[in-house]
Design a protein around this motif. Structure first.
Motif, mmCIF file in Angstrom:
data_model
loop_
_atom_site.group_PDB
_atom_site.id
_atom_site.type_symbol
_atom_site.label_atom_id
_atom_site.label_comp_id
_atom_site.label_asym_id
_atom_site.label_seq_id
_atom_site.Cartn_x
_atom_site.Cartn_y
_atom_site.Cartn_z
ATOM 1 N N LEU A 8 -0.529 -12.693 7.303
ATOM 2 C CA LEU A 8 -1.356 -11.490 7.360
ATOM 3 C C LEU A 8 -2.756 -11.824 7.870
ATOM 4 C CD1 LEU A 8 -1.899 -8.480 6.719
ATOM 5 C CD2 LEU A 8 -2.483 -9.195 4.377
ATOM 6 N N ALA A 9 -3.356 -12.858 7.317
ATOM 7 C CA ALA A 9 -4.729 -13.213 7.688
ATOM 8 C C ALA A 9 -4.837 -13.646 9.143
ATOM 9 C CB ALA A 9 -5.241 -14.318 6.772
ATOM 10 N N SER A 10 -3.796 -14.283 9.663
ATOM 11 C CA SER A 10 -3.846 -14.795 11.031
ATOM 12 C C SER A 10 -3.330 -13.803 12.064
ATOM 13 C CB SER A 10 -3.071 -16.106 11.133
ATOM 14 O OG SER A 10 -1.780 -15.978 10.589
ATOM 15 N N GLY A 11 -2.937 -12.606 11.630
ATOM 16 C CA GLY A 11 -2.613 -11.541 12.573
ATOM 17 C C GLY A 11 -1.156 -11.406 12.924
ATOM 18 N N TYR A 12 -0.284 -12.310 12.468
ATOM 19 C CA TYR A 12 1.140 -12.201 12.788
ATOM 20 C C TYR A 12 1.756 -10.958 12.158
ATOM 21 C CZ TYR A 12 0.478 -17.171 13.813
ATOM 22 O OH TYR A 12 0.027 -18.364 14.304
ATOM 23 N N LEU A 13 1.272 -10.621 10.952
ATOM 24 C CA LEU A 13 1.759 -9.442 10.241
ATOM 25 C C LEU A 13 0.605 -8.483 9.987
ATOM 26 C CD1 LEU A 13 4.054 -11.101 7.533
ATOM 27 C CD2 LEU A 13 4.698 -10.298 9.818
ATOM 28 N N GLU A 51 -0.288 -0.978 -2.063
ATOM 29 C CA GLU A 51 -0.213 -0.182 -3.286
ATOM 30 C C GLU A 51 -0.390 -1.091 -4.494
ATOM 31 O OE1 GLU A 51 3.637 1.305 -4.501
ATOM 32 O OE2 GLU A 51 4.613 0.207 -2.866
ATOM 33 N N HIS A 52 -0.972 -0.534 -5.542
ATOM 34 C CA HIS A 52 -1.225 -1.299 -6.751
ATOM 35 C C HIS A 52 -0.323 -0.788 -7.866
ATOM 36 C CE1 HIS A 52 -4.834 -2.023 -4.326
ATOM 37 N NE2 HIS A 52 -4.930 -3.165 -4.993
ATOM 38 N N ARG A 53 0.391 -1.746 -8.483
ATOM 39 C CA ARG A 53 1.411 -1.380 -9.461
ATOM 40 C C ARG A 53 1.119 -2.026 -10.817
ATOM 41 N NH1 ARG A 53 6.933 -2.890 -6.056
ATOM 42 N NH2 ARG A 53 6.573 -1.549 -4.232
ATOM 43 N N GLY A 54 1.632 -1.350 -11.845
ATOM 44 C CA GLY A 54 1.620 -1.914 -13.189
ATOM 45 C C GLY A 54 0.273 -1.875 -13.862
ATOM 46 N N ARG A 55 0.283 -2.330 -15.114
ATOM 47 C CA ARG A 55 -0.941 -2.309 -15.930
ATOM 48 C C ARG A 55 -2.003 -3.251 -15.376
ATOM 49 N NH1 ARG A 55 0.546 -3.105 -22.122
ATOM 50 N NH2 ARG A 55 -1.706 -2.713 -22.254
ATOM 51 N N LEU A 56 -1.549 -4.308 -14.693
ATOM 52 C CA LEU A 56 -2.494 -5.278 -14.128
ATOM 53 C C LEU A 56 -2.939 -4.903 -12.714
ATOM 54 C CD1 LEU A 56 -0.909 -8.635 -15.364
ATOM 55 C CD2 LEU A 56 -2.775 -7.318 -16.384
ATOM 56 N N ASN A 57 -2.406 -3.770 -12.209
ATOM 57 C CA ASN A 57 -2.838 -3.267 -10.907
ATOM 58 C C ASN A 57 -2.640 -4.287 -9.796
ATOM 59 O OD1 ASN A 57 -3.779 -0.880 -9.739
ATOM 60 N ND2 ASN A 57 -5.861 -1.669 -9.549
ATOM 61 N N LYS A 58 -1.508 -4.981 -9.810
ATOM 62 C CA LYS A 58 -1.237 -6.004 -8.810
ATOM 63 C C LYS A 58 -0.971 -5.380 -7.445
ATOM 64 C CE LYS A 58 0.612 -9.603 -11.853
ATOM 65 N NZ LYS A 58 1.773 -10.498 -12.110
ATOM 66 N N PRO A 59 -1.494 -5.987 -6.368
ATOM 67 C CA PRO A 59 -1.303 -5.430 -5.017
ATOM 68 C C PRO A 59 0.073 -5.779 -4.454
ATOM 69 C CG PRO A 59 -2.634 -7.415 -4.876
ATOM 70 C CD PRO A 59 -2.373 -7.179 -6.350
ATOM 71 N N TRP A 60 0.738 -4.786 -3.895
ATOM 72 C CA TRP A 60 2.001 -4.983 -3.177
ATOM 73 C C TRP A 60 1.782 -4.542 -1.739
ATOM 74 C CZ3 TRP A 60 6.620 -7.048 -5.029
ATOM 75 C CH2 TRP A 60 6.603 -7.387 -6.386
ATOM 76 N N TYR A 61 2.094 -5.426 -0.820
ATOM 77 C CA TYR A 61 1.787 -5.226 0.585
ATOM 78 C C TYR A 61 3.044 -4.816 1.350
ATOM 79 C CZ TYR A 61 -2.494 -7.799 -0.582
ATOM 80 O OH TYR A 61 -3.679 -8.211 -1.148
ATOM 81 N N HIS A 62 2.928 -3.742 2.125
ATOM 82 C CA HIS A 62 3.994 -3.304 3.020
ATOM 83 C C HIS A 62 3.721 -3.925 4.385
ATOM 84 C CE1 HIS A 62 5.595 0.105 0.421
ATOM 85 N NE2 HIS A 62 4.516 -0.321 -0.233
ATOM 86 N N LEU A 63 4.494 -4.930 4.763
ATOM 87 C CA LEU A 63 4.201 -5.732 5.948
ATOM 88 C C LEU A 63 5.211 -5.523 7.062
ATOM 89 C CD1 LEU A 63 3.393 -9.165 4.211
ATOM 90 C CD2 LEU A 63 1.782 -7.352 4.841
ATOM 91 N N THR A 64 4.722 -5.501 8.288
ATOM 92 C CA THR A 64 5.562 -5.503 9.491
ATOM 93 C C THR A 64 4.918 -6.430 10.513
ATOM 94 O OG1 THR A 64 4.389 -3.574 10.394
ATOM 95 C CG2 THR A 64 6.428 -3.146 9.159
ATOM 96 N N ILE A 65 5.713 -6.844 11.523
ATOM 97 C CA ILE A 65 5.151 -7.644 12.608
ATOM 98 C C ILE A 65 4.157 -6.783 13.397
ATOM 99 C CG2 ILE A 65 5.669 -8.833 14.772
ATOM 100 C CD1 ILE A 65 8.224 -9.814 13.564
ATOM 101 N N THR A 66 3.033 -7.370 13.739
ATOM 102 C CA THR A 66 1.917 -6.601 14.296
ATOM 103 C C THR A 66 2.259 -5.924 15.615
ATOM 104 O OG1 THR A 66 0.377 -8.121 13.220
ATOM 105 C CG2 THR A 66 -0.496 -6.742 14.991
ATOM 106 N N ASN A 67 2.824 -6.660 16.550
ATOM 107 C CA ASN A 67 3.134 -6.098 17.868
ATOM 108 C C ASN A 67 4.055 -7.056 18.610
ATOM 109 O OD1 ASN A 67 1.376 -8.157 18.862
ATOM 110 N ND2 ASN A 67 -0.370 -6.782 18.595
ATOM 111 N N LEU A 68 4.376 -6.736 19.862
ATOM 112 C CA LEU A 68 5.294 -7.572 20.633
ATOM 113 C C LEU A 68 4.751 -8.974 20.862
ATOM 114 C CD1 LEU A 68 6.721 -5.161 23.379
ATOM 115 C CD2 LEU A 68 7.909 -6.117 21.399
#
Length: 376
Positions: A303-308, A314-331
């Motif tokens: 994610l940080a390097s741009g591949y995704l 979205e943040h879930r649960g009592r601890l508000n943990k982040p869940w990331y919906h990831l896809t490949i950035t582009n061709l």
């Protein structure tokens, strides 16, 4: 930088020059710029030499400071000793010393820019001298960014958000900005209107759809349809659809994590290569000495390097943990398929003694990999 105080022509006609506050600031601060992009060594001694070489170049570029009566005799000797042969303590304090002398010369605190601060960190981790390197660089960062009373502000850029507990433990007042941050989100990349206007100007209006598929897709906070400036400028120059940015990146760390990843991670890779979305939980902050024990770190790196890209967090649960919906950035970043094949090739050569090209596609390749994991 005040080295360009009389160079308003560099910005005239650009959007930034429409803002009065930026016109007032331009050319008024002394600036120290360093890049660790080329610091890539397979041992600690060579890594420190390369960093010292970068600092030595900085000193050579600013030898005009010696012409003014602002340095004592001892400081002049220290200045002249600041070469690639300097000892570690001199190197660790060298940037701070330069800021002090620039302050005396210009009468203003200094802005410090450090680009690709994490490149040598990745090499230190991959080559096995992480602990020794962090001990050296932590002291350099402390003197440069914490105990430096001549610092106006500093910016450090890199693709990994390194844990504060590793090298930044001595620093405070850090503002961390990642691809999912909203602050400064409008400052990164080219927007779609900017790209399309450039294509019109270059007579490439009929290439907009192709360019969008290849180079669009970056998200910064809530900002969508951001294009990679490096890829766009190279495309405008060459007029060919190529993986310009991907070809410049170092994939050693990513390759290692893929090679040692579990079947679950490789199945998620397969889903990504099919154009599907994956939903994963991970910490955007990297703790290098825990990478071998936390396989979800691969998603943070990609994610940080741009591949995704993160289409949603979205943040879930009592601890508000982040869940990331990831896809490949582009061709452009579908070269990940080649990376995955390369990462698995050693496994097949050693375990199966079969050539990688004997498999017709990534799906059948992975199916056999999964069966091997079950068998062995």
């Amino acid at each position: 930088s005040n080295k360009y105080a009389n160079r308003a022509d560099l910005f005239e006609g650009l959007s930034i020059w429409e803002e009065e506050k930026y016109r007032q600031l331009q050319g008024t601060y002394p600036v120290i710029f360093l890049s660790f992009a080329s610091v890539k060594a397979d041992n600690l001694t060579e890594a420190k030499i390369q960093i010292k070489q970068e600092i030595a170049v900085l000193y050579e570029e600013n030898r005009y400071l010696l012409k003014k009566d602002i340095l004592s005799d001892n400081e002049r000797r220290l200045y002249n000793r600041t070469t690639e042969q300097m000892d570690d303590t001199t190197a660790q304090k060298a940037i701070r010393n330069m800021a002090a002398w620039m302050y005396r010369y210009y009468g203003k605190n200094v802005i410090i820019l450090l680009d690709e601060y994490d490149t040598p960190m990745q090499e230190a981790y991959l080559q096995g001298y992480w602990d020794e390197y962090t001990s050296f660089i932590r002291s350099l960062f402390n003197a440069t960014f914490k105990t430096n009373s001549y610092l106006e502000r500093a910016i450090m850029t890199g693709i990994t958000r390194v844990s504060k507990e590793s090298i930044f433990s001595d620093l405070n007042n850090l503002r961390v900005v990642t691809t999912t941050s909203d602050i400064y989100a409008e400052c990164f990349g080219f927007t779609e209107p900017e790209v399309f206007a450039a294509l019109d100007e270059f007579g490439m209006s009929n290439k907009k759809d192709d360019v969008k598929q290849w180079y669009d897709g970056f998200n910064f906070g809530e900002h969508r349809d951001i294009y990679n400036p490096w890829s766009i400028t190279n495309y405008l120059d060459e007029g060919k659809l190529r993986a310009y940015w991907a070809a410049t990146s170092s994939n050693g760390l990513v390759s290692r994590l893929i090679r040692t990843a579990s079947v679950d991670v490789k199945e998620k890779m397969e889903d990504l290569l099919k154009g599907q979305e994956i939903v994963v939980n991970f910490d955007e902050q990297i703790v290098y000495n825990q990478l071998d024990h936390n396989e979800n770190a691969i998603w943070s790196l990609l994610l940080a390097s741009g591949y995704l890209k993160a289409d949603q967090v979205e943040h879930r649960g009592r601890l508000n943990k982040p869940w990331y919906h990831l896809t490949i950035t582009n061709l452009e970043y579908y070269f990940m398929e080649q990376l995955l094949l390369f990462a698995l090739s050693d496994f097949f050569i050693i375990i199966c003694n079969l050539p990688i090209l004997s498999f017709p596609d990534i799906v059948s390749l992975h199916r056999i990999v999964k069966q091997l994991f079950i068998t062995f």
